[in-house]
Write a protein that holds these residues in place. Sequence first.
Motif, PDB file in Angstrom:
ATOM      1  N   MET A 123      47.284 -83.927  -1.584  1.00  0.00           N
ATOM      2  CA  MET A 123      47.188 -84.795  -0.409  1.00  0.00           C
ATOM      3  C   MET A 123      45.792 -85.419  -0.289  1.00  0.00           C
ATOM      4  SD  MET A 123      47.982 -83.575   3.508  1.00  0.00           S
ATOM      5  CE  MET A 123      46.663 -82.319   3.483  1.00  0.00           C
ATOM      6  N   TRP A 124      45.762 -86.661   0.191  1.00  0.00           N
ATOM      7  CA  TRP A 124      44.523 -87.360   0.512  1.00  0.00           C
ATOM      8  C   TRP A 124      44.482 -87.631   2.010  1.00  0.00           C
ATOM      9  CZ3 TRP A 124      40.627 -89.090  -2.858  1.00  0.00           C
ATOM     10  CH2 TRP A 124      40.863 -88.816  -4.214  1.00  0.00           C
ATOM     11  N   LEU A 125      43.323 -87.450   2.614  1.00  0.00           N
ATOM     12  CA  LEU A 125      43.128 -87.795   4.017  1.00  0.00           C
ATOM     13  C   LEU A 125      42.279 -89.052   4.110  1.00  0.00           C
ATOM     14  CD1 LEU A 125      42.439 -84.363   5.780  1.00  0.00           C
ATOM     15  CD2 LEU A 125      44.606 -85.567   5.447  1.00  0.00           C
ATOM     16  N   ILE A 126      42.710 -89.980   4.960  1.00  0.00           N
ATOM     17  CA  ILE A 126      41.966 -91.205   5.205  1.00  0.00           C
ATOM     18  C   ILE A 126      41.751 -91.292   6.710  1.00  0.00           C
ATOM     19  CG2 ILE A 126      41.952 -93.714   4.983  1.00  0.00           C
ATOM     20  CD1 ILE A 126      43.802 -93.331   2.532  1.00  0.00           C
ATOM     21  N   GLY A 127      40.519 -91.001   7.140  1.00  0.00           N
ATOM     22  CA  GLY A 127      40.239 -90.892   8.562  1.00  0.00           C
ATOM     23  C   GLY A 127      39.239 -91.926   9.031  1.00  0.00           C
ATOM     24  N   HIS A 128      39.450 -92.413  10.243  1.00  0.00           N
ATOM     25  CA  HIS A 128      38.562 -93.416  10.836  1.00  0.00           C
ATOM     26  C   HIS A 128      37.903 -92.856  12.088  1.00  0.00           C
ATOM     27  CE1 HIS A 128      38.238 -97.243  13.477  1.00  0.00           C
ATOM     28  NE2 HIS A 128      37.121 -97.085  12.815  1.00  0.00           N
ATOM     29  N   SER A 129      36.567 -92.928  12.174  1.00  0.00           N
ATOM     30  CA  SER A 129      35.818 -92.518  13.357  1.00  0.00           C
ATOM     31  C   SER A 129      36.089 -91.042  13.676  1.00  0.00           C
ATOM     32  CB  SER A 129      36.147 -93.446  14.525  1.00  0.00           C
ATOM     33  OG  SER A 129      35.255 -93.254  15.598  1.00  0.00           O
ATOM     34  N   ASP A 130      36.618 -90.727  14.874  1.00  0.00           N
ATOM     35  CA  ASP A 130      36.967 -89.330  15.164  1.00  0.00           C
ATOM     36  C   ASP A 130      37.917 -88.783  14.111  1.00  0.00           C
ATOM     37  OD1 ASP A 130      35.489 -89.720  17.453  1.00  0.00           O
ATOM     38  OD2 ASP A 130      37.052 -89.103  18.843  1.00  0.00           O
ATOM     39  N   GLY A 131      38.824 -89.625  13.621  1.00  0.00           N
ATOM     40  CA  GLY A 131      39.743 -89.192  12.567  1.00  0.00           C
ATOM     41  C   GLY A 131      39.015 -88.840  11.281  1.00  0.00           C
ATOM     42  N   GLY A 132      37.901 -89.536  10.994  1.00  0.00           N
ATOM     43  CA  GLY A 132      37.088 -89.169   9.840  1.00  0.00           C
ATOM     44  C   GLY A 132      36.452 -87.806  10.008  1.00  0.00           C
ATOM     45  N   SER A 133      35.980 -87.522  11.215  1.00  0.00           N
ATOM     46  CA  SER A 133      35.408 -86.200  11.502  1.00  0.00           C
ATOM     47  C   SER A 133      36.473 -85.125  11.346  1.00  0.00           C
ATOM     48  CB  SER A 133      34.833 -86.175  12.918  1.00  0.00           C
ATOM     49  OG  SER A 133      33.905 -87.219  13.105  1.00  0.00           O
ATOM     50  N   ILE A 134      37.682 -85.395  11.834  1.00  0.00           N
ATOM     51  CA  ILE A 134      38.779 -84.437  11.710  1.00  0.00           C
ATOM     52  C   ILE A 134      39.114 -84.204  10.243  1.00  0.00           C
ATOM     53  CG2 ILE A 134      41.243 -84.091  12.212  1.00  0.00           C
ATOM     54  CD1 ILE A 134      40.688 -85.608  14.876  1.00  0.00           C
ATOM     55  N   ALA A 135      39.086 -85.264   9.431  1.00  0.00           N
ATOM     56  CA  ALA A 135      39.338 -85.111   7.998  1.00  0.00           C
ATOM     57  C   ALA A 135      38.298 -84.195   7.354  1.00  0.00           C
ATOM     58  CB  ALA A 135      39.337 -86.476   7.324  1.00  0.00           C
ATOM     59  N   LEU A 136      37.037 -84.368   7.715  1.00  0.00           N
ATOM     60  CA  LEU A 136      35.980 -83.510   7.161  1.00  0.00           C
ATOM     61  C   LEU A 136      36.165 -82.062   7.601  1.00  0.00           C
ATOM     62  CD1 LEU A 136      32.941 -85.888   7.747  1.00  0.00           C
ATOM     63  CD2 LEU A 136      33.928 -85.283   5.529  1.00  0.00           C
ATOM     64  N   LEU A 137      36.538 -81.861   8.846  1.00  0.00           N
ATOM     65  CA  LEU A 137      36.741 -80.503   9.345  1.00  0.00           C
ATOM     66  C   LEU A 137      37.919 -79.831   8.659  1.00  0.00           C
ATOM     67  CD1 LEU A 137      36.043 -81.242  13.099  1.00  0.00           C
ATOM     68  CD2 LEU A 137      34.780 -79.589  11.700  1.00  0.00           C
ATOM     69  N   MET A 145      43.536 -77.098   0.027  1.00  0.00           N
ATOM     70  CA  MET A 145      44.741 -77.783   0.496  1.00  0.00           C
ATOM     71  C   MET A 145      44.505 -79.281   0.644  1.00  0.00           C
ATOM     72  SD  MET A 145      47.307 -75.609   0.888  1.00  0.00           S
ATOM     73  CE  MET A 145      46.760 -74.891  -0.673  1.00  0.00           C
ATOM     74  N   LEU A 146      43.835 -79.876  -0.341  1.00  0.00           N
ATOM     75  CA  LEU A 146      43.472 -81.277  -0.231  1.00  0.00           C
ATOM     76  C   LEU A 146      42.976 -81.764  -1.589  1.00  0.00           C
ATOM     77  CD1 LEU A 146      43.179 -83.506   1.956  1.00  0.00           C
ATOM     78  CD2 LEU A 146      40.821 -82.750   2.256  1.00  0.00           C
ATOM     79  N   GLN A 147      43.376 -82.999  -1.944  1.00  0.00           N
ATOM     80  CA  GLN A 147      42.896 -83.602  -3.187  1.00  0.00           C
ATOM     81  C   GLN A 147      41.606 -84.383  -2.980  1.00  0.00           C
ATOM     82  OE1 GLN A 147      44.578 -83.167  -6.170  1.00  0.00           O
ATOM     83  NE2 GLN A 147      42.812 -84.077  -7.167  1.00  0.00           N
ATOM     84  N   GLY A 148      41.485 -85.032  -1.827  1.00  0.00           N
ATOM     85  CA  GLY A 148      40.289 -85.818  -1.566  1.00  0.00           C
ATOM     86  C   GLY A 148      40.346 -86.427  -0.186  1.00  0.00           C
ATOM     87  N   ALA A 149      39.234 -87.039   0.240  1.00  0.00           N
ATOM     88  CA  ALA A 149      39.149 -87.620   1.578  1.00  0.00           C
ATOM     89  C   ALA A 149      38.324 -88.893   1.557  1.00  0.00           C
ATOM     90  CB  ALA A 149      38.547 -86.624   2.560  1.00  0.00           C
ATOM     91  N   VAL A 150      38.769 -89.850   2.363  1.00  0.00           N
ATOM     92  CA  VAL A 150      38.009 -91.066   2.627  1.00  0.00           C
ATOM     93  C   VAL A 150      37.732 -91.077   4.127  1.00  0.00           C
ATOM     94  CG1 VAL A 150      38.014 -93.588   2.626  1.00  0.00           C
ATOM     95  CG2 VAL A 150      39.100 -92.319   0.740  1.00  0.00           C
ATOM     96  N   VAL A 151      36.468 -91.121   4.500  1.00  0.00           N
ATOM     97  CA  VAL A 151      36.106 -91.088   5.923  1.00  0.00           C
ATOM     98  C   VAL A 151      35.351 -92.360   6.254  1.00  0.00           C
ATOM     99  CG1 VAL A 151      36.189 -88.596   6.118  1.00  0.00           C
ATOM    100  CG2 VAL A 151      34.059 -89.656   5.417  1.00  0.00           C
ATOM    101  N   ILE A 152      35.887 -93.110   7.230  1.00  0.00           N
ATOM    102  CA  ILE A 152      35.376 -94.425   7.591  1.00  0.00           C
ATOM    103  C   ILE A 152      34.704 -94.330   8.954  1.00  0.00           C
ATOM    104  CG2 ILE A 152      36.031 -96.821   8.030  1.00  0.00           C
ATOM    105  CD1 ILE A 152      38.642 -96.132   6.388  1.00  0.00           C
ATOM    106  N   ALA A 153      33.422 -94.654   9.007  1.00  0.00           N
ATOM    107  CA  ALA A 153      32.635 -94.559  10.251  1.00  0.00           C
ATOM    108  C   ALA A 153      32.781 -93.184  10.898  1.00  0.00           C
ATOM    109  CB  ALA A 153      33.053 -95.657  11.233  1.00  0.00           C
ATOM    110  N   PRO A 154      32.601 -92.097  10.124  1.00  0.00           N
ATOM    111  CA  PRO A 154      32.775 -90.754  10.688  1.00  0.00           C
ATOM    112  C   PRO A 154      31.580 -90.347  11.537  1.00  0.00           C
ATOM    113  CG  PRO A 154      31.939 -90.575   8.466  1.00  0.00           C
ATOM    114  CD  PRO A 154      32.153 -92.059   8.720  1.00  0.00           C
ATOM    115  N   HIS A 155      31.791 -89.320  12.344  1.00  0.00           N
ATOM    116  CA  HIS A 155      30.713 -88.718  13.128  1.00  0.00           C
ATOM    117  C   HIS A 155      30.554 -87.267  12.675  1.00  0.00           C
ATOM    118  CE1 HIS A 155      31.171 -92.126  15.874  1.00  0.00           C
ATOM    119  NE2 HIS A 155      32.467 -91.846  15.923  1.00  0.00           N
ATOM    120  N   VAL A 156      29.316 -86.864  12.360  1.00  0.00           N
ATOM    121  CA  VAL A 156      29.050 -85.455  12.075  1.00  0.00           C
ATOM    122  C   VAL A 156      28.047 -84.868  13.066  1.00  0.00           C
ATOM    123  CG1 VAL A 156      29.688 -85.616   9.649  1.00  0.00           C
ATOM    124  CG2 VAL A 156      27.307 -86.030  10.307  1.00  0.00           C
TER     125      VAL A 156
END
Length: 280
Positions: A123-137, A145-156
């Motif tokens: 599975m790949w996660l593609i998250g934007h903003s808060d969704g990017g933070s959720i993808a990283l978490l 349980m993940l192949q990779g992630a793309v995080v767009i304008a994430p917040h850490v």
Amino acid sequence: MTMPSAMPMHDDDIRFATLPAREGREALTIEYQWIEAGGRDAPLAVFLHEGLGSIAMWRDWPRQLCERLGMRGLVYSRPGYGRSTPRAHLVKWPVDFMSQQACEVFPLLLDALHIDEDERRRMWLIGHSDGGSIALLYASAFPTMLQGAVVIAPHVFVEDISVRSIAQAKQAYEHTDLREKLSRYHADVDSAFYGWNDIWLDPEFKAWNIVDRLARIVCPVLAVQAEDDHYGTMAQVDTIARAVRGARLCKLPRGGHSPHREASATLNDAIVQFVETARA
């Protein structure tokens, strides 16, 4: 925040999943949509929306990207957004609400949709903003349980520029036609807006920081940030690059907070190149 100009609704494609009740909360209804661009055996790309997002707010971008990647897609609205279970108006999201979404709600949705461990590993996660933070978490909590992630304008972590822009959004919501525009995308627009706005403007949220969790991420990560984003700076993705081994950065001169709408061609090329390289 940039609003799409219109909202194409494909009601026939929208489905609803029920997540079981847990201590302290009732069962949840989640609206979701499959994108079958890559066929049933293709890897799965899951799209995690921004703090005011929903299925409808994505418009057709997830489908366009899945067609280029040759992947299936899953888009869903988190609780409080779209036509998923709304936030009760007296309930305030906790400071760790993004961790709850990543570690409890999202895995429960995967269970409800019968997405097994083999599918999750691809599975790949593609998250934007808060969704990017959720993808990283999620990548930190479930590293296998993940192949990779793309995080767009994430917040850490929380930046002053974010708080200022979110305070301005509150003024716009209460004194302009922003509420009316957002109501096209959410069954309970106050649930969506104030759930996001109230917690981000809570003084306790200024201490929110997930940098220490990033080192646990082992999958490929592409972090995207535009120079003209008024909700965050390059410090966010630069921090990810230092903390996540092998993370790639895509720094855009333009794209605002929503480069998938404002610079989609450039962003799509970068994502496709990154995914193809990682899969190879």
